[in-house]
Design an enzyme around this catalytic site. Structure first.
Site, PDB file in Angstrom:
ATOM      1  CG  ASP A 188      -1.940   1.138   1.179  1.00 56.98           C
ATOM      2  OD1 ASP A 188      -1.744   2.087   0.389  1.00 56.98           O
ATOM      3  OD2 ASP A 188      -2.936   1.069   1.920  1.00 56.98           O
ATOM      4  CG  HIS A 193      -0.436   5.172   4.985  1.00 57.71           C
ATOM      5  ND1 HIS A 193      -1.352   5.367   5.993  1.00 57.71           N
ATOM      6  CD2 HIS A 193      -1.155   4.708   3.919  1.00 57.71           C
ATOM      7  CE1 HIS A 193      -2.555   5.016   5.575  1.00 57.71           C
ATOM      8  NE2 HIS A 193      -2.470   4.635   4.318  1.00 57.71           N
ATOM      9  CB  ILE A 208      -2.493   8.302   9.657  1.00 58.19           C
ATOM     10  CG1 ILE A 208      -3.011   8.021   8.243  1.00 58.19           C
ATOM     11  CG2 ILE A 208      -2.846   9.717  10.096  1.00 58.19           C
ATOM     12  CD1 ILE A 208      -4.529   8.101   8.101  1.00 58.19           C
ATOM     13  N   GLY A 211      -4.758   1.648   8.122  1.00 61.99           N
ATOM     14  CA  GLY A 211      -5.794   0.970   8.885  1.00 61.99           C
ATOM     15  C   GLY A 211      -5.601  -0.532   8.892  1.00 61.99           C
TER      16      GLY A 211
END
Length: 285
Positions: A188, A193, A208, A211
């Site tokens: 990803d 990120h 961040i 998830g």
């Protein structure tokens, strides 16, 4: 219009071959925090190829490493700004244990397009099978900020009643400062990120955590704590991403044992138990 629901739902499924090796599994396990302590026999099940057990959440990155969020945005009828995209939830059904090395056929399609008013939700379903039969089914709920209001179906509610009583077990897991940088090597590559400037444009103070990294960390905690470390007992795993995690924070993972399932709630210790994962259920044998 950025989202054409009829076109997205009518689009032909995309089918392709995927493959993975033990190296991919090992990298994924390290990306979700496995290997501490490095010589712990329980951790070596995740980090040593000669003893390797595959955590079922590996299914979210197996093969191409695309966990559904990015690939779903390239489907017909969907044209959105990546900075408005968040992963809203994830559901996994495991049909049989995932081998450490494998090849399979993955078939993906948009299974739902829902209008939440100020936002839209796409459900990208990916079904994976090898010559022996079905392996797993993934549903990624993709949350698109400011893309709602097109008059579509609101879709089903995923909210569950809170589990009753005190949790049976509570554990804490530290998210390393570099964890998002390591996890993204499983496929990803969303700059949200890793790139501070991109994160600010998207409305966050800094990059961040994925998830799905929190998703994997949480499943590992449940397996290790309440399922005797046996990854083959997991049958299904669903969650709603209720808030972000920043690298360096600590996850507080609360678990309630139920008949054939474990209810889970995850929060950030440093932000006064701000919710991170909600409506989370691990079904097991």
């Amino acid at each position: 219009m950025p989202i054409d629901a009829a076109k997205a739902l009518a689009a032909e499924p995309r089918t392709g071959e995927i493959a993975w090796t033990a190296k991919d599994v090992l990298l994924y396990h390290l990306g979700i925090g496995a290997g501490l302590p490095a010589t712990d026999p329980d951790e070596l099940r995740y980090t040593l190829e000669s003893r390797l057990h595959v955590l079922p959440s590996f299914a979210t990155v197996a093969g191409s490493g695309a966990p559904g969020v990015i690939s779903g945005l390239s489907m017909p009828g969907v044209e959105v700004d990546l900075a408005r995209v968040l992963h809203g939830g994830q559901t996994l059904q495991v049909h049989r244990p995932i081998p450490a090395t494998g090849t399979a056929t993955a078939t993906s399609r948009i299974a739902g397009v829902y209008d939440k008013g100020t936002a839209a939700i796409l459900v990208l379903r990916t079904e994976v099978a090898d010559p022996q039969g079905p392996l797993w089914t993934n549903d990624a709920q993709i949350f698109l900020r400011a893309e709602g209001g097109f008059g579509g179906d609101r879709g089903p509610s995923t909210r569950l009643d809170p589990p009753a009583g005190e949790p049976e077990r509570t554990v804490e897991r530290t998210v390393r400062e570099d964890q998002a940088l390591l996890y993204r090597l499983s496929g990803d590559w969303n700059p949200l990120h890793a790139d501070p400037e991109f994160a600010k444009v998207a409305g966050f103070e800094r990059p961040i955590l994925h998830g799905l990294c929190t998703y994997g960390m949480t499943l590992k905690a449940v397996v290790d704590t309440l399922l005797g470390g046996d990854v083959t007992r997991v049958r299904a795993y669903a969650t709603r991403f209720a808030g972000v995690v920043y690298p360096g924070e600590t996850l507080r993972i609360r678990m309630w044992r139920q008949e054939g399932a474990v209810r889970v709630a995850v929060s950030s210790v440093e932000r006064d138990d701000a919710p991170v994962l909600a409506d989370t259920v691990v079904e097991h044998t």
